[in-house]
Design an enzyme around this catalytic site. Structure first.
Site, PDB file in Angstrom:
ATOM      1  N   GLU A  64       1.001  37.099 -86.484  1.00 46.24           N
ATOM      2  CA  GLU A  64       1.835  37.767 -85.485  1.00 46.24           C
ATOM      3  C   GLU A  64       2.669  38.883 -86.114  1.00 46.24           C
ATOM      4  O   GLU A  64       3.900  38.802 -86.185  1.00 46.24           O
ATOM      5  CB  GLU A  64       2.751  36.746 -84.813  1.00 46.24           C
ATOM      6  N   TYR A 100      22.981  42.359 -90.286  1.00 52.51           N
ATOM      7  CA  TYR A 100      22.625  41.604 -91.486  1.00 52.51           C
ATOM      8  C   TYR A 100      22.419  42.482 -92.709  1.00 52.51           C
ATOM      9  O   TYR A 100      21.546  42.228 -93.541  1.00 52.51           O
ATOM     10  CB  TYR A 100      21.402  40.704 -91.277  1.00 52.51           C
ATOM     11  N   CYS A 141      33.829  52.551 -81.891  1.00 54.44           N
ATOM     12  CA  CYS A 141      35.176  52.108 -82.283  1.00 54.44           C
ATOM     13  C   CYS A 141      35.099  50.827 -83.110  1.00 54.44           C
ATOM     14  O   CYS A 141      35.667  49.792 -82.740  1.00 54.44           O
ATOM     15  CB  CYS A 141      36.042  51.905 -81.041  1.00 54.44           C
ATOM     16  N   GLU A 142      34.385  50.881 -84.215  1.00 57.69           N
ATOM     17  CA  GLU A 142      34.257  49.767 -85.140  1.00 57.69           C
ATOM     18  C   GLU A 142      34.140  50.341 -86.548  1.00 57.69           C
ATOM     19  O   GLU A 142      33.317  51.235 -86.786  1.00 57.69           O
ATOM     20  CB  GLU A 142      32.992  48.936 -84.854  1.00 57.69           C
ATOM     21  N   TYR A 153      12.955  46.783 -84.144  1.00 52.96           N
ATOM     22  CA  TYR A 153      14.258  46.127 -83.978  1.00 52.96           C
ATOM     23  C   TYR A 153      15.431  47.096 -83.882  1.00 52.96           C
ATOM     24  O   TYR A 153      16.571  46.697 -84.118  1.00 52.96           O
ATOM     25  CB  TYR A 153      14.498  45.109 -85.104  1.00 52.96           C
TER      26      TYR A 153
END
Length: 460
Positions: free
Chosen positions: A318, A362, A389-390, A419
């Site tokens: 897969e 991650y 805003c991070e 992704y």
């Protein structure tokens, strides 16, 4: 140990900026074919993909923009079909799915894995054969199972005792007898980030081999005549670059196949070893050769079955990331440049964690480059950040850009085909970018970008 074995996913995490290896100006203009799409090159200084200049892409479609090299993606589909001839190759739709991708899969002869009603709807909407679809998911709803049954999907991978009972009831109600596989948690410790390691017991996926839950699932399914048990399924994680973990998983699954034969007199004909194969994101990364991977997995399965006195089951794999990841780039426009003396330069672009959350999620690493021109300026240690805003809104943590970088320049980030669009959000009410396929010098939109009207639709 490969880079992908580092649990943090960032081999430079503890390296101070001043310890970065020096680069020559020419290095900044290099397009590494192991990382960038197969048709990438520089023409008159600008990056081209699929024969299309990124400056034209930005002008015609705006930025941020996901760009997919059609020839790259389809050639990788063909590579898998050839390497795994005689086995089943099912593309993992969670990596990135849209109608056009499904059309390419159908044309190239691959199957498809889906994990929701939405993903199934995309496939069915363009007439993809349901018998070539496998339905995954750790918490499939009644609606999802019902739709899978009605559509006649080829396999349903069961993930819990509750689902066995639920599916058995629904199959009886609808007069269906679906082919099912059991997702087995094999206990293999994949060398990858903890959030993408999926075969250890303490997580949400599968039925444990160690606790006996997988064996009990076999008993429960065989007791339901409305379900046809055809095989076992395992997925040990993502971004894996060797076959060692798959060998351990195959041996443990084969031991269960032997137990099933001894206890029930049943020989299951199929074995699905999942996907999770890695790609190159930065210099020095290793990606598995698809033919070597196929030959290795076949050899493993053949040997362990022969040792156990079992016929060799039909193998399914897969792949997702390895098909669509390398062929994608994301194109941004530089907005502001802020030098933090003695540390690094912050380069802010018009996207960020809403179109690529993997770095924040991650610690993913990426290769990026000035794409709208080349430069002979000295390298400048940079951090590519978004407009959200991070403070964790980081796309590429530390890399080099030329010191003459200016607002309005275009930056391309490589290997974003997997992704990124799938995990995209509307944080700070930013619309999701369009996806454009390029081939033969022509670009075409395959997923429209969102507008403000799209963001407001549905609000009362």
């Amino acid at each position: 140990m490969s880079r992908f074995a580092h649990p943090a996913g960032d081999r430079h995490a503890e390296m101070l900026p001043q310890e970065r290896p020096p680069l020559a100006p020419a290095d900044l203009n290099r397009i590494n074919p192991a990382i960038w799409p197969r048709t990438s090159s520089r023409t008159d200084g600008a990056l081209t993909v699929g024969g299309v200049d990124v400056r034209d892409l930005a002008r015609d479609h705006g930025t941020p923009l996901y760009v997919l090299d059609e020839d790259d993606v389809r050639s990788r589909m063909r590579d898998y079909a050839t390497a795994f001839a005689g086995s089943e190759v099912h593309y993992a739709g969670k990596a990135f799915l849209c109608k056009e991708i499904v059309r390419w899969l159908q044309a190239e002869g691959l199957g498809l894995d889906v994990a929701s009603n939405g993903e199934l709807a995309v496939a069915l909407s363009v007439g993809f054969p349901a018998e070539r679809i496998t339905m995954h998911g750790n918490n499939k709803s009644v609606a999802e199972l019902t739709r899978a049954l009605e559509a006649g999907v080829g396999h349903i991978v069961v993930d819990s005792f509750d689902e066995i009972a639920r599916l058995g009831y629904l199959a009886e109600q609808h007069g269906k007898r679906p082919k099912v596989m059991i997702r087995v948690t094999t206990g293999v410790e994949a060398h990858t980030h903890e959030f993408i390691a999926t075969a250890h017991d303490d997580q949400k996926f599968g039925l444990s081999l160690n606790t006996g839950a997988a064996a009990e699932a076999v008993r429960r399914i065989l007791a339901l005549p409305q379900l046809e048990l055809v095989g076992l399924h395992s997925h040990i994680g993502s971004q894996i670059v060797d076959t060692a973990g798959f060998e351990v998983a195959a041996r443990r699954l084969t031991a269960l196949l032997v137990q099933i034969k001894d206890e029930h007199g049943v020989v299951l004909p199929e074995l699905d070893l999942g996907g999770g194969y890695g790609i190159a994101y930065v210099e020095g990364d290793e990606a598995p050769d698809i033919k070597e991977l196929a030959d290795g997995l076949r050899e493993i399965v053949t040997k362990v079955c022969k040792d156990a006195g079992l016929p060799v089951p039909r193998l399914t794999v897969e792949p997702g990331r390895t098909i669509v990841g390398p062929g994608g780039i994301t194109l941004y426009e530089v907005g502001t440049i802020k030098d933090v003396e003695g540390l690094r330069t912050y380069v802010s672009v018009d996207g960020g964690m809403s179109d690529n959350v993997r770095t924040a999620l991650y610690g993913a690493e990426y290769t990026a480059a000035l794409a709208s021109r080349d430069s002979e300026a000295e390298p400048m240690l940079s951090r590519l950040v978004g407009k959200h805003c991070e403070s964790g809104d980081i796309i590429v943590r530390d890399f080099y850009l030329p010191a003459d970088l200016a607002p309005g320049d275009l930056i391309a980030v490589a290997a974003t085909g997997a992704y990124c669009r799938s995990l995209a959000s509307n944080y700070n009410y930013l619309p999701k970018p369009a996806v454009v396929a390029v081939a033969g010098g022509v670009s075409r939109v395959i997923v429209q970008g969102e507008t403000e009207d799209d963001l407001l639709r549905g609000q009362l």
